[in-house]
Design an enzyme around this catalytic site. Structure first.
Site, PDB file in Angstrom:
ATOM      1  N   LYS A 183      -8.854  -7.462   6.208  1.00 36.90           N
ATOM      2  CA  LYS A 183      -7.790  -6.451   6.252  1.00 36.90           C
ATOM      3  C   LYS A 183      -8.369  -5.107   6.698  1.00 36.90           C
ATOM      4  CE  LYS A 183      -4.395  -3.875   3.704  1.00 36.90           C
ATOM      5  NZ  LYS A 183      -3.650  -3.575   2.510  1.00 36.90           N
ATOM      6  N   GLU A 189     -19.924  -8.494   3.715  1.00 36.85           N
ATOM      7  CA  GLU A 189     -20.242  -9.932   3.739  1.00 36.85           C
ATOM      8  C   GLU A 189     -19.710 -10.580   5.021  1.00 36.85           C
ATOM      9  OE1 GLU A 189     -19.024  -8.242   1.191  1.00 36.85           O
ATOM     10  OE2 GLU A 189     -19.566  -9.136  -0.743  1.00 36.85           O
ATOM     11  N   GLY A 242      -4.575  -7.446   0.144  1.00 36.74           N
ATOM     12  CA  GLY A 242      -5.480  -8.551   0.489  1.00 36.74           C
ATOM     13  C   GLY A 242      -5.130  -9.845  -0.229  1.00 36.74           C
ATOM     14  N   ARG A 243      -4.918  -9.760  -1.542  1.00 39.99           N
ATOM     15  CA  ARG A 243      -4.667 -10.999  -2.308  1.00 39.99           C
ATOM     16  C   ARG A 243      -3.241 -11.508  -2.152  1.00 39.99           C
ATOM     17  NH1 ARG A 243      -5.827  -6.635  -5.020  1.00 39.99           N
ATOM     18  NH2 ARG A 243      -4.339  -5.663  -6.440  1.00 39.99           N
ATOM     19  N   GLU A 328      -7.442  -9.388 -10.263  1.00 41.54           N
ATOM     20  CA  GLU A 328      -7.604  -8.194  -9.430  1.00 41.54           C
ATOM     21  C   GLU A 328      -6.323  -7.349  -9.483  1.00 41.54           C
ATOM     22  OE1 GLU A 328     -10.291  -7.735  -5.672  1.00 41.54           O
ATOM     23  OE2 GLU A 328      -8.276  -8.113  -4.914  1.00 41.54           O
ATOM     24  N   HIS A 359     -13.209 -34.023 -19.924  1.00 41.90           N
ATOM     25  CA  HIS A 359     -14.508 -34.521 -20.380  1.00 41.90           C
ATOM     26  C   HIS A 359     -15.538 -33.408 -20.421  1.00 41.90           C
ATOM     27  CE1 HIS A 359     -12.991 -38.630 -20.140  1.00 41.90           C
ATOM     28  NE2 HIS A 359     -12.326 -38.186 -19.079  1.00 41.90           N
ATOM     29  N   LYS A 469     -19.602  -2.134  -5.029  1.00 39.55           N
ATOM     30  CA  LYS A 469     -19.913  -2.117  -3.584  1.00 39.55           C
ATOM     31  C   LYS A 469     -20.820  -0.933  -3.271  1.00 39.55           C
ATOM     32  CE  LYS A 469     -15.470  -3.897  -1.947  1.00 39.55           C
ATOM     33  NZ  LYS A 469     -14.256  -3.602  -1.218  1.00 39.55           N
TER      34      LYS A 469
HETATM   35  O1  F6P Z   1     -13.433  -6.062  -2.721  1.00 33.69           O
HETATM   36  C1  F6P Z   1     -12.146  -6.482  -2.990  1.00 33.69           C
HETATM   37  C2  F6P Z   1     -11.359  -6.697  -1.731  1.00 33.69           C
HETATM   38  O2  F6P Z   1     -10.984  -5.480  -1.190  1.00 33.69           O
HETATM   39  C3  F6P Z   1     -10.151  -7.578  -1.967  1.00 33.69           C
HETATM   40  O3  F6P Z   1      -9.070  -6.901  -2.496  1.00 33.69           O
HETATM   41  C4  F6P Z   1      -9.922  -8.142  -0.623  1.00 33.69           C
HETATM   42  O4  F6P Z   1      -9.108  -9.283  -0.646  1.00 33.69           O
HETATM   43  C5  F6P Z   1     -11.344  -8.440  -0.188  1.00 33.69           C
HETATM   44  O5  F6P Z   1     -12.109  -7.397  -0.739  1.00 33.69           O
HETATM   45  C6  F6P Z   1     -11.583  -8.536   1.288  1.00 33.69           C
HETATM   46  O6  F6P Z   1     -11.251  -7.356   1.944  1.00 33.69           O
HETATM   47  P1  F6P Z   1     -11.012  -7.330   3.501  1.00 33.69           P
HETATM   48  O7  F6P Z   1      -9.909  -8.250   3.818  1.00 33.69           O
HETATM   49  O8  F6P Z   1     -10.677  -5.898   3.821  1.00 33.69           O
HETATM   50  O9  F6P Z   1     -12.291  -7.759   4.175  1.00 33.69           O
END
Ligand code: F6P
Length: 497
Positions: A183, A189, A242-243, A328, A359, A469
Site C-alpha cells: 500500500k 521487507e 492494509g488489513r 491490529e 491432540h 520499525k
Molecule cells: O506494519 C504494519 C503494516 O503497515 C500493516 O498495516 C500493513 O498491512 C503492512 O504493514 C504492509 O504495509 P504495506 O502494504 O504498505 O507494505
C-alpha cells in the site's frame, strides 16, 4: 447503572441451564446468511443479555457508525479519512464505488493481457508483500485453489531468505511474474525481497526484469519512481486499510491465479454480508451478535483470548488472517478521541486446524484454568475426493468438541473431571467458494468494527507498529544512542565487530 455495568453484572447462568430453560434456544440464537450458518447457542448469550447489548449499541450510536462506514464518511479520525473497503464491493460513496469499479476493470484488463501472453510466457507468480498485502491474497489462494490453475503462485512475506530461496530454486526466472504488493510502497521487507528476486532474474539471464513487475499500491507515484511502468501499476484508494485490502488490486495475484470470476464472486459474497450488516435489525445482525459475545467474554468473564479452529485444511490460514484483522485493528489503549481506554480492547486471537489442535491444545480448553471462548468453522461439502469417512469424521469431531466443551463430565477424580460450561460459536459453510469466503471475511471485518464501536476506539489506524520499525531501522543503520544492554549484547553476539 451504566450499560457496561449491566453487562458485567449479568448473572452467569451455566450453558446447561440456559438450554434446559429454553427449548427454542438454538432457533433463537442461530442465523443463516449467504450460505453460512452461525450458531451462537453454545455461548452464554440470552435474550436479556442481548437487550443489554442493544442498549449499549444504541448509546454508542452503532447504527450511525455503520451508516458512516458504508457511506464513505470519515471514520478514521487519527488519519482523517474514510475506511472504504466496502466500496470495493459496490457499497459506499457513489464516487468511490465508481472509482473502485474503474480500477477493477483495469486489473481485469491486465489479467487478460497476461493470460494472452502479452508479458511473455508466464507460468510462475511471486507475490511479494507483508501483513495486509500478503495475508489476504494467501488466504484466498489456499482456500480456493483447485490444483488445476494455469499459474503456480508463491506468496512471500518474510524477510528471512529461507522463505524466498526455495521458491527461486523451483521457479523458472524466464517464466516468472513479480507482483509487488505494498500500500505504502515503502515496506522494507517487501523491497529487500524484490531486490533479491530482480537479482535472481538478472543472474538467470532475463533481459528486462522490471518488465515483469506488476505493482499493487495506493502510492502509484512511488512505484513509477521505483521503476515500474505505469501500464503495470494497479492502484487502489488510500482509504482502504492494509488489513482490509484483499478486495482491491491487492487481490490481483489471487484473481490472476484463480480467475476473475472467482474474485467477482468473492466481492459479491462480501456485498451480501455488507447489505445484511447495513439493514438487519440489531438483534438479528450477525456481525453485531458475534461482537456482543466477544465483549461479554472479554469484559464480563475476563477472557483475554479467543481461539479459532478451522475444521478444514483449506481454511488453515484463517486464524493468522484474523490475528492481523482483529489485533491490529482493535489492539489499542486509547479511545478515538485519544482518552485512555478503561477496559480491555481486542482479545488475543489464536487457533489452528481441527482435528490437529485436538491432540495438542484442547487439553487446556477442556481442563485449564483459563476460560477461552472458541470458534469452530467447518464446511459441509468436502474439498477432496477421498473416502466419505474423512469428511464425516472431521465434521463430527468438530461438533463433538463443541458439545464436550459445553457439557463436560463430572468425576470425583479431579484429573478426570471435565467442568464443562465452556462457550463456543460454530460457523458452518454450505461449501467453500468465492461467494461464501467473501461473506465470511466481510462478517469478520464487520464484527471487528462493532467491537471497536462498542469500545469507542478507532479500528483503522495502527500506530503501534511504528516504534518497532524505527528501532529496527536505527539498529540497521548503526545510528543513534546505544541500545539497552541486553540488545547491545545480542547484537554483538550475532554480529561481532
Ligand atoms: O506494519 C504494519 C503494516 O503497515 C500493516 O498495516 C500493513 O498491512 C503492512 O504493514 C504492509 O504495509 P504495506 O502494504 O504498505 O507494505
Amino acid at each position: 447503572m451504566d450499560h457496561w455495568n449491566a453487562i458485567e453484572t449479568h448473572p452467569a447462568t451455566p450453558l446447561k441451564a440456559l438450554f434446559d430453560t429454553n427449548s427454542d434456544r438454538v432457533e433463537q440464537l442461530s442465523f443463516e446468511h449467504a450460505g453460512i450458518y452461525f450458531d451462537f447457542s453454545k455461548t452464554h448469550m440470552d435474550s436479556d443479555l442481548l437487550e443489554k447489548f442493544a442498549h449499549l449499541a444504541q448509546a454508542k450510536d452503532l447504527a450511525g457508525q455503520i451508516e458512516k462506514l458504508t457511506h464513505g464518511d470519515i471514520i478514521n479520525p487519527s488519519e482523517g479519512r474514510a475506511a472504504e473497503h466496502t466500496a470495493e464491493r459496490g457499497i459506499g460513496a457513489e464516487m468511490s464505488v465508481h472509482h473502485a469499479r474503474l480500477l477493477r476493470n483495469r486489473m481485469q484488463g491486465l489479467i487478460l493481457a497476461i493470460d494472452e501472453g502479452l508479458l511473455g510466457e508466464i507460468e510462475y507468480i511471486i507475490h511479494l508483500g507483508i501483513g495486509g498485502s500478503a495475508l489476504g491474497p494467501e488466504l484466498l489462494l489456499e482456500a480456493l485453489k483447485l490444483g488445476d490453475e494455469k499459474y503456480e503462485t508463491a506468496v512471500i512475506s518474510n524477510i528471512d531468505g529461507c522463505a524466498l530461496e526455495p521458491v527461486l530454486e523451483r521457479f523458472d526466472a524466464h517464466k516468472t511474474l513479480i507482483v509487488l504488493a505494498s500500500k505504502s510502497f515503502t515496506t522494507a521487507e517487501t523491497f529487500l525481497n524484490a531486490a533479491s528476486v530482480l537479482n535472481w532474474m538478472r543472474e538467470q539471464g532475463v533481459s528486462d526484469p522490471f518488465g515483469k513487475v506488476v505493482a499493487l499500491t495506493a502510492n502509484p507515484e512511488k512505484a513509477v519512481i521505483w521503476g515500474v511502468d505505469e501500464s503495470r501499476i494497479l492502484p487502489f484508494a488510500d482509504t482502504i486499510g492494509g488489513r482490509y485490502s484483499l478486495w482491491s488490486s491487492i487481490g490481483f495475484s489471487a484473481a490472476l491465479t484463480l480467475g476473475m470470476d472467482v474474485f467477482d464472486d468473492l466481492l459479491a459474497g462480501a456485498a451480501e454480508m455488507d447489505r445484511h450488516f447495513q439493514s438487519a435489525p440489531l438483534l438479528e445482525n450477525i456481525p453485531a451478535i458475534a461482537a456482543f459475545c466477544d465483549q461479554y467474554y472479554c469484559q464480563a468473564r475476563g477472557c483475554e483470548t479467543r481461539a479459532v479452529f478451522a475444521y478444514d485444511e483449506r481454511l488453515r490460514l484463517l486464524p493468522v488472517y484474523l490475528q492481523q484483522l482483529e489485533m491490529e485493528s482493535n489492539g489499542k489503549s486509547v479511545t478515538s478521541d485519544g482518552k485512555p481506554l478503561d477496559r480491555h480492547s481486542s482479545p488475543i486471537i489464536w487457533g489452528g486446524v481441527g482435528t490437529d489442535a485436538q491432540h495438542a491444545v484442547f487439553q487446556l480448553l477442556h481442563q485449564g484454568t483459563h476460560l477461552v471462548p472458541v470458534e469452530f468453522l467447518a464446511v459441509i461439502e468436502p474439498g477432496h475426493s477421498l473416502a466419505e469417512e474423512h469428511h464425516r469424521s472431521l465434521l463430527l469431531n468438530c461438533f463433538a468438541q463443541a458439545s464436550a466443551l459445553m457439557t463436560g463430565q463430572a468425576s470425583d477424580d479431579g484429573n478426570r473431571n471435565y467442568p464443562g460450561d465452556k462457550p463456543s460459536v460454530t460457523i458452518l459453510l454450505d461449501d467453500l467458494d468465492g461467494r461464501k469466503l467473501g461473506a465470511l471475511i466481510a462478517f469478520y471485518e464487520h464484527r471487528t468494527f462493532v467491537n471497536a464501536m462498542l469500545l469507542g476506539i478507532n479500528p483503522f489506524d495502527q500506530f503501534g507498529v511504528e516504534l518497532g520499525k524505527e528501532t529496527a531501522n536505527a539498529l540497521l543503520a548503526g545510528e543513534g544512542n546505544k541500545m539497552d544492554p541486553s540488545t547491545e549484547i545480542l547484537k554483538n553476539r550475532a554480529f561481532p565487530a
